[in-house]
Design a protein around this motif. Structure first.
Motif, PDB file in Angstrom:
ATOM      1  N   MET A 151      34.673  31.184  70.224  1.00  0.00           N
ATOM      2  CA  MET A 151      35.757  30.216  70.327  1.00  0.00           C
ATOM      3  C   MET A 151      35.275  28.954  71.051  1.00  0.00           C
ATOM      4  O   MET A 151      35.619  27.853  70.669  1.00  0.00           O
ATOM      5  CB  MET A 151      36.930  30.854  71.060  1.00  0.00           C
ATOM      6  N   ARG A 152      34.476  29.149  72.080  1.00  0.00           N
ATOM      7  CA  ARG A 152      33.972  28.010  72.839  1.00  0.00           C
ATOM      8  C   ARG A 152      33.124  27.078  71.973  1.00  0.00           C
ATOM      9  O   ARG A 152      33.193  25.859  72.101  1.00  0.00           O
ATOM     10  CB  ARG A 152      33.140  28.520  74.009  1.00  0.00           C
ATOM     11  N   GLN A 153      32.347  27.696  71.086  1.00  0.00           N
ATOM     12  CA  GLN A 153      31.476  26.908  70.217  1.00  0.00           C
ATOM     13  C   GLN A 153      32.295  26.095  69.209  1.00  0.00           C
ATOM     14  O   GLN A 153      31.972  24.944  68.929  1.00  0.00           O
ATOM     15  CB  GLN A 153      30.515  27.819  69.466  1.00  0.00           C
ATOM     16  N   ILE A 154      33.365  26.684  68.687  1.00  0.00           N
ATOM     17  CA  ILE A 154      34.236  25.965  67.746  1.00  0.00           C
ATOM     18  C   ILE A 154      34.850  24.759  68.439  1.00  0.00           C
ATOM     19  O   ILE A 154      34.879  23.656  67.889  1.00  0.00           O
ATOM     20  CB  ILE A 154      35.345  26.895  67.195  1.00  0.00           C
ATOM     21  N   ILE A 155      35.319  24.953  69.636  1.00  0.00           N
ATOM     22  CA  ILE A 155      35.935  23.858  70.390  1.00  0.00           C
ATOM     23  C   ILE A 155      34.924  22.747  70.646  1.00  0.00           C
ATOM     24  O   ILE A 155      35.234  21.563  70.490  1.00  0.00           O
ATOM     25  CB  ILE A 155      36.539  24.385  71.707  1.00  0.00           C
ATOM     26  N   GLU A 156      33.700  23.125  70.990  1.00  0.00           N
ATOM     27  CA  GLU A 156      32.669  22.114  71.233  1.00  0.00           C
ATOM     28  C   GLU A 156      32.341  21.354  69.955  1.00  0.00           C
ATOM     29  O   GLU A 156      32.196  20.132  69.975  1.00  0.00           O
ATOM     30  CB  GLU A 156      31.400  22.768  71.810  1.00  0.00           C
ATOM     31  N   VAL A 157      32.247  22.056  68.831  1.00  0.00           N
ATOM     32  CA  VAL A 157      31.986  21.392  67.548  1.00  0.00           C
ATOM     33  C   VAL A 157      33.104  20.405  67.238  1.00  0.00           C
ATOM     34  O   VAL A 157      32.841  19.252  66.863  1.00  0.00           O
ATOM     35  CB  VAL A 157      31.842  22.428  66.409  1.00  0.00           C
ATOM     36  N   LEU A 158      34.338  20.820  67.404  1.00  0.00           N
ATOM     37  CA  LEU A 158      35.467  19.927  67.110  1.00  0.00           C
ATOM     38  C   LEU A 158      35.516  18.747  68.072  1.00  0.00           C
ATOM     39  O   LEU A 158      35.839  17.626  67.673  1.00  0.00           O
ATOM     40  CB  LEU A 158      36.780  20.716  67.147  1.00  0.00           C
ATOM     41  N   ARG A 159      35.168  18.983  69.323  1.00  0.00           N
ATOM     42  CA  ARG A 159      35.135  17.879  70.289  1.00  0.00           C
ATOM     43  C   ARG A 159      34.079  16.851  69.890  1.00  0.00           C
ATOM     44  O   ARG A 159      34.345  15.642  69.881  1.00  0.00           O
ATOM     45  CB  ARG A 159      34.834  18.415  71.695  1.00  0.00           C
ATOM     46  N   LEU A 160      32.904  17.333  69.525  1.00  0.00           N
ATOM     47  CA  LEU A 160      31.837  16.421  69.131  1.00  0.00           C
ATOM     48  C   LEU A 160      32.175  15.672  67.843  1.00  0.00           C
ATOM     49  O   LEU A 160      31.827  14.509  67.682  1.00  0.00           O
ATOM     50  CB  LEU A 160      30.513  17.180  68.959  1.00  0.00           C
ATOM     51  N   LYS A 161      32.889  16.332  66.941  1.00  0.00           N
ATOM     52  CA  LYS A 161      33.241  15.703  65.669  1.00  0.00           C
ATOM     53  C   LYS A 161      34.323  14.645  65.856  1.00  0.00           C
ATOM     54  O   LYS A 161      34.232  13.547  65.317  1.00  0.00           O
ATOM     55  CB  LYS A 161      33.711  16.778  64.671  1.00  0.00           C
ATOM     56  N   HIS A 162      35.363  14.971  66.608  1.00  0.00           N
ATOM     57  CA  HIS A 162      36.538  14.098  66.663  1.00  0.00           C
ATOM     58  C   HIS A 162      36.586  13.174  67.879  1.00  0.00           C
ATOM     59  O   HIS A 162      37.103  12.067  67.778  1.00  0.00           O
ATOM     60  CB  HIS A 162      37.815  14.941  66.581  1.00  0.00           C
ATOM     61  N   ASP A 163      36.080  13.610  68.987  1.00  0.00           N
ATOM     62  CA  ASP A 163      36.112  12.763  70.185  1.00  0.00           C
ATOM     63  C   ASP A 163      34.851  11.904  70.319  1.00  0.00           C
ATOM     64  O   ASP A 163      34.936  10.730  70.663  1.00  0.00           O
ATOM     65  CB  ASP A 163      36.292  13.603  71.449  1.00  0.00           C
ATOM     66  N   VAL A 164      33.692  12.499  70.055  1.00  0.00           N
ATOM     67  CA  VAL A 164      32.429  11.788  70.187  1.00  0.00           C
ATOM     68  C   VAL A 164      32.014  11.161  68.849  1.00  0.00           C
ATOM     69  O   VAL A 164      31.229  10.234  68.812  1.00  0.00           O
ATOM     70  CB  VAL A 164      31.323  12.732  70.720  1.00  0.00           C
ATOM     71  N   VAL A 165      32.569  11.655  67.754  1.00  0.00           N
ATOM     72  CA  VAL A 165      32.348  11.166  66.385  1.00  0.00           C
ATOM     73  C   VAL A 165      30.868  11.247  65.982  1.00  0.00           C
ATOM     74  O   VAL A 165      30.248  10.258  65.629  1.00  0.00           O
ATOM     75  CB  VAL A 165      32.914   9.739  66.184  1.00  0.00           C
ATOM     76  N   LEU A 166      30.323  12.456  66.069  1.00  0.00           N
ATOM     77  CA  LEU A 166      28.954  12.701  65.621  1.00  0.00           C
ATOM     78  C   LEU A 166      28.962  13.248  64.194  1.00  0.00           C
ATOM     79  O   LEU A 166      29.958  13.821  63.748  1.00  0.00           O
ATOM     80  CB  LEU A 166      28.265  13.720  66.534  1.00  0.00           C
ATOM     81  N   SER A 167      27.836  13.108  63.517  1.00  0.00           N
ATOM     82  CA  SER A 167      27.689  13.672  62.173  1.00  0.00           C
ATOM     83  C   SER A 167      27.504  15.186  62.277  1.00  0.00           C
ATOM     84  O   SER A 167      27.177  15.720  63.348  1.00  0.00           O
ATOM     85  CB  SER A 167      26.473  13.060  61.488  1.00  0.00           C
ATOM     86  N   HIS A 168      27.694  15.871  61.146  1.00  0.00           N
ATOM     87  CA  HIS A 168      27.495  17.320  61.124  1.00  0.00           C
ATOM     88  C   HIS A 168      26.060  17.666  61.505  1.00  0.00           C
ATOM     89  O   HIS A 168      25.825  18.653  62.199  1.00  0.00           O
ATOM     90  CB  HIS A 168      27.817  17.882  59.742  1.00  0.00           C
ATOM     91  N   ASP A 169      25.119  16.863  61.057  1.00  0.00           N
ATOM     92  CA  ASP A 169      23.705  17.101  61.377  1.00  0.00           C
ATOM     93  C   ASP A 169      23.456  17.025  62.879  1.00  0.00           C
ATOM     94  O   ASP A 169      22.814  17.898  63.468  1.00  0.00           O
ATOM     95  CB  ASP A 169      22.825  16.094  60.634  1.00  0.00           C
ATOM     96  N   ARG A 170      23.971  16.001  63.519  1.00  0.00           N
ATOM     97  CA  ARG A 170      23.768  15.835  64.980  1.00  0.00           C
ATOM     98  C   ARG A 170      24.477  16.939  65.752  1.00  0.00           C
ATOM     99  O   ARG A 170      23.969  17.441  66.755  1.00  0.00           O
ATOM    100  CB  ARG A 170      24.274  14.463  65.438  1.00  0.00           C
TER     101      ARG A 170
END
Length: 52
Positions: free
Chosen positions: A1-20
């Motif tokens: 669950m923690r990893q999913i939250i981190e992925v979503l944070r990086l995608k939507h808050d930090v706006v990183l690409s899937h690769d990054r």
């Protein structure tokens, strides 16, 4: 669950690409894509932001 939250944070808050995101979290790009496209996305974002 923690990893999913981190992925979503990086995608939507930090706006990183899937690769990054994949490189930062040690995941494959396909796993990142699955996490980002999950229907519960709104719930995970709310939890990540302390509103869940």
């Amino acid at each position: 669950m923690r990893q999913i939250i981190e992925v979503l944070r990086l995608k939507h808050d930090v706006v990183l690409s899937h690769d990054r995101i994949a490189r930062a979290c040690g995941l494959s790009k396909s796993v990142v894509g699955k996490y980002v496209s999950q229907p519960q996305e709104g719930h995970h974002l709310a939890v990540a932001r302390g509103r869940g």
